[in-house]
Design a protein around this motif. Structure first.
Motif: not given
Lengths: 686, 267
Positions: B225-248
């Protein structure tokens, strides 16, 4: 057959009153009923059974479901049967809406894809419009025909023509299939259908309107489908209709006058209404051919998000990614709620469907609550209600749901009714009512109805005034029925036009010949014939526009003693008054703006006003006693943005604790008002 | 029953609801969008404003009255044509994208000799000429898969998104040649409750069912939800990938690389 049996049958056919003004939509085909659902099958829970159990735990005992035509044709796993079994096991009542409708979460709103393939079978708007750019490119006058499209997910699609022979063939075959399926269920598993109601709606007819004209005015312009099949049907029906003996009087050539191009618009309006009535009748008969033991309810289901008048607004807000235009939706539902239709055997109960597939979803919660409540008051007060997806309903606050539910229960118990005071009898209910209707609506507001059915005027005894549209074809039967209404004490206004048959003219002369005539001219000259308390008015229809219809309509409503219960000092606030059987009123004050609005509500006489919440208690008398009524004729109030204030008003002049001077001064009474849509957040003392 | 186009699940994932009321400000300043028939306004829209009084008025009057506002107008005939043309597309998302692109084209060509009659934008703020939609911000993921990623990613693949929360929310999208071919909440009932919770099993099941490679994305609903509201979420996503908050699941290096590129370099 005894009268009691007759009454029971009629009660059964009409669906047994209005037990559920708030209907929650659970589309069985959106869930997965293939596992579990029946005692005889696997005990494993499915998405469907889990959802139904959740609803039962939340106290929901009645649900509605659309039956998409395509879903039935491809229902190899008997989903519908399993759904009905699962609801029967949980003692839930189900309304199945089986007529094609828009706003269904199914590809093409459930219409089979192969039916949509024939371009010639698509409906076309008035007046058989062509796309301008295609004309330029093609260099010929034909071009691409415009379409009547429904721009709602999961896909925008062209509405098929209900005149197309291929479409009708398939549709009637689908109805027969449904009839057979339900009849089989009733025979083999009677418990499964014991709490089932088949809801039959008016289908697409109300959406056959021009986007352009409807955008300027809600329900503006002449409605109707102008495709090739419709044109053929139009000519055929005209021949049949004007082949009747009444139109061949005084000689067979007289029928040609009616069929002339001069009467084209009059005939079109008659034709579209007649075709809709035929469609409803056939649908009703086909569904009850074998399954005639089932409860069938005729409804008018209307989806504002699919309205052609909302199409451009939807485009613009989609483009901007913003919220939908609540004022546009609100204006549309005002006009939709004033349109009353008659089904095959009974008045069609009006239901407003908020699909959440279009603009409604993009509204904020207070805006949604405002529209839901407004629709419930307008439609529920007329014997209908609202239809909402259950997930949308449960996404709203508990306080709002409780209040809405409580109002729904009062409506279901017949404790709140929206009284019809004036009816405008029009040849086609979905076309523009014209200037006379606009004046009636301006004067009488939510108490005014526009209808194409004289039966509705006959049945609704509270409608004191009936005004007939000048474009109505007046037959002897119609004149007879309308004059009978005047004799019964109503005010009936008939236009003096050339659209009377010879027999109708003779009938009218016979009726008015023996009465005294008073000539009046308030810009529109008219003759007034008295029948005791009732009056028959014959008014001239001037050629010039604009004609002073306001004064004429005002005088008709004054004759019928149609007056508002109250008025607001600020026109941004609207009032919906619902009557209780015991001379009490539920007054709902609606603020559709996004600003706080402070205003006065002014009654013609002193009234006792108390908290509406008192009516929610099981014992209304006890509830009323708990609140402290204030007696005055003017009250100050403040409505929150998108707020709905509710007041319980006792118009009884002998109301106790009269404080004659208390409320006259602005802001003098301290009146506690219950605010429904914003719960306690905006409950203010004024 | 699995719907081919499960719009409710799709919009719940990509177009989160707005719950609070936007109060009308005393001095509204946002753009005003108009559809007009020659010079007469037949529809007008501005965020959180009631412009119904303008319907039927002349566009010139509006332009004079709202001289401080950005006005964007479209000719009714063009809009009608776009609406008929879009009917050939399979689902609402494609249809809306088509309408947006047509509107954008019309606005971008407003100064050219072939500008559609009645279309105009009076703006100093939005960069119409650089090809970016001035009025609407698409969802970050949809924008990515329909952008240059389609040249890198396989021609057909699926993405399974699970938003973890109470309750969790799933969506499966099938992309073919950069276009959404299918989106729905997959029926996983035949897998059994235990296997449904295993990301690897779900992805394997869907991959076999649809016969395309499937990329699973497992993320907390709040982060999404936070990313969807953000105008530029990819930075947050990249950091989420590093911290395992996003799992691929499975961890595909090409997909991870594309996400990181966007996050770090904004590509």
């Amino acid at each position: 057959m005894t009268p009691e049996i007759c009454r029971v049958i009629l009660h059964d056919m009409s669906g047994g009153g209005n037990p559920f003004p708030v209907q929650l939509l659970v589309n069985y085909w959106e869930l997965c009923p293939t596992v579990g659902g029946s005692a005889g099958l696997s005990r494993k829970n499915s998405a469907l059974t889990e959802r139904l159990d959740q609803l039962v735990r939340s106290g929901v005992r009645n649900i509605a479901s659309f039956v998409p035509w395509q879903a039935i044709e491809s229902d190899i796993s008997h989903m519908l049967t399993r759904f009905l079994q699962a609801t029967a096991e949980r003692d839930m009542s189900v309304s199945l809406i089986i007529t094609p409708e828009v706003g269904i979460h199914f590809l093409n709103s459930g219409i089979p894809k192969d039916v949509m393939l024939r371009k010639d079978d698509m409906a076309q708007p008035f007046p058989g419009k062509m796309l301008e750019s295609s004309r330029k490119q093609d260099g010929n006058s034909a071009g691409t025909p415009a379409r009547i499209s429904v721009n709602l997910p999961p896909n925008a699609f062209s509405l098929p023509s209900l005149f197309a022979p291929e479409f009708n063939k398939r549709y009637y075959s689908f109805l027969s299939r449904m009839d057979a399926l339900l009849a089989d269920l009733g025979r083999n598993q009677p418990n499964t259908v014991a709490r089932l109601t088949v809801s039959l709606s008016g289908s697409f007819w109300k959406y056959y309107r021009s986007q352009q004209l409807s955008s300027r005015n809600a329900f503006g312009g002449v409605a109707g489908d102008y495709c090739g099949s419709a044109a053929i049907a139009f000519r055929q029906r005209l021949e049949q209709f004007y082949g009747q003996r009444e139109f061949l009087d005084p000689n067979p050539l007289a029928a040609n006058r009616w069929k002339s191009r001069h009467f084209d618009e009059v005939n079109r309006r008659w034709f579209y209404q007649h075709s809709e009535d035929v469609f409803r009748n056939r649908t009703f008969q086909l569904v009850r051919k074998k399954a005639n033991f089932l409860k069938a309810r005729e409804i008018e289901l209307y989806t504002p998000e699919a309205d052609p008048g909302f199409c451009y607004s939807h485009f613009l807000h989609t483009l901007s990614g913003g919220n939908a235009d609540i004022s546009r939706l609100s204006a549309i539902i005002d006009q939709a709620a004033s349109r009353a239709t008659y089904g095959s055997t009974s008045v069609a109960a009006p239901f407003m469907h908020w699909s959440s597939l279009g603009g409604f979803r993009n509204l904020s919660d207070p805006e949604k609550q405002f529209l839901i409540l407004k629709s419930l008051l307008l439609m529920g007060g007329q014997g209908g209600g609202i239809l909402l997806d259950e997930s949308d309903w449960f996404s709203l606050s508990h306080a709002f749901r409780s209040r809405t539910d409580a109002i729904g229960k009062l409506i279901a118990a017949g404790q709140l009714k929206l009284r019809t005071k004036a009816i405008y009898l029009t040849p086609h209910v979905w076309s523009s009512g014209g200037v006379i209707w606009d004046e009636i609506f301006k004067h009488a507001g939510s108490s005014a109805r526009i209808s194409a059915s004289v039966e509705l005027a006959i049945r609704d005894g509270s409608a004191g005034v009936v005004i007939v549209d000048p474009a109505t074809i007046l037959t002897r039967e119609l004149v007879f029925k309308l004059s009978a209404l005047a004799r019964a004490g109503r005010i009936v206004a008939l236009p003096r036009t050339t659209l009377y048959t010879e027999a109708a003219r003779r009938e009218l002369e016979a009726v008015t010949g023996s009465t005294k005539r008073i000539d009046v001219d308030l810009g529109i000259p008219y003759h007034l014939h008295s029948f005791g308390e009732g009056k028959l008015v014959l008014f001239e229809v001037p050629d010039k526009t604009p004609a002073p219809w306001g004064a004429f309509v005002g005088s008709m409503l004054a004759l019928g003693e149609v007056e508002g219960y109250c008025r607001m000092s600020d026109s941004r606030l609207n009032v919906i008054p619902l009557e209780k059987p015991d001379a009490q009123l539920g007054i709902f004050i609606l603020n559709e703006t996004r600003r706080h609005v402070a205003a006065d509500i002014i009654f013609p006489n002193a009234v006792a006003v108390s908290d509406f919440a008192g009516w929610f208690s099981a014992d209304a008398a006890v509830g009323a006693a708990e609140t402290d009524p204030v007696v005055a004729n003017r009250f100050s109030l403040e409505a929150a943005p998108c707020g709905v204030l509710s007041l319980a008003v006792n118009t009884d002049r002998n109301a106790k604790r009269v404080q004659p001077e208390a409320g006259v001064a602005r802001g003098a009474p301290r009146l506690e008002q219950s605010v429904i849509t914003h719960g306690e957040a905006h409950g203010t003392d004024v | 029953m699995e719907l081919t186009y499960d719009w409710r699940s799709f919009q719940s994932m990509f177009y989160p609801r707005r719950r609070s009321l936007v109060r009308q400000s005393a001095e509204p300043a946002g753009p005003v969008l108009v559809i007009r028939e020659e010079d007469v306004i037949i529809s007008a829209f501005a965020e959180s404003e009631d412009l119904s009084d303008w319907i039927g008025a002349r566009f010139e009057e509006m332009a004079a009255e709202l001289s401080h506002r950005e006005l964007v107008s479209f000719a009714r005939a063009d809009v009608d044509e776009w609406m008929v043309d879009m009917l050939g597309l399979p689902h609402f998302q494609d249809q809306m994208e088509f309408l947006r692109s047509k509107a954008e084209e019309a606005l971008a060509s407003k100064r050219g000799p072939n500008a559609p009659a009645g279309t105009m934008a009076r703006t100093d703020v939005h960069a119409v000429s650089n090809g970016r939609d001035p009025l609407y911000r698409p969802h970050f993921l949809l924008s990515a898969i329909q952008g240059w990623w389609k040249k890198v990613l396989p021609s057909a693949y699926g993405i399974f998104i699970r938003l973890e929360g109470q309750p969790s929310e799933d969506l499966f999208i099938l992309v073919r040649r950069g276009r959404l071919e299918l989106f729905h909440k997959s029926d996983l009932s035949s897998m059994g409750a235990e296997r449904c919770r295993q990301p690897e099993d779900v992805v394997k099941y869907l991959s076999e069912k649809h016969m395309v490679p499937v990329q699973g994305v497992f993320v907390a609903a709040r982060d999404w939800l936070d990313w969807s509201d953000s105008p530029n979420p990819w930075g947050k996503i990249a950091s989420g990938l590093q911290t395992d908050r996003v799992k691929l699941v499975p961890l595909r290096w090409d997909f991870l690389g594309l996400m990181t590129l966007r996050g770090v370099f904004g590509l």
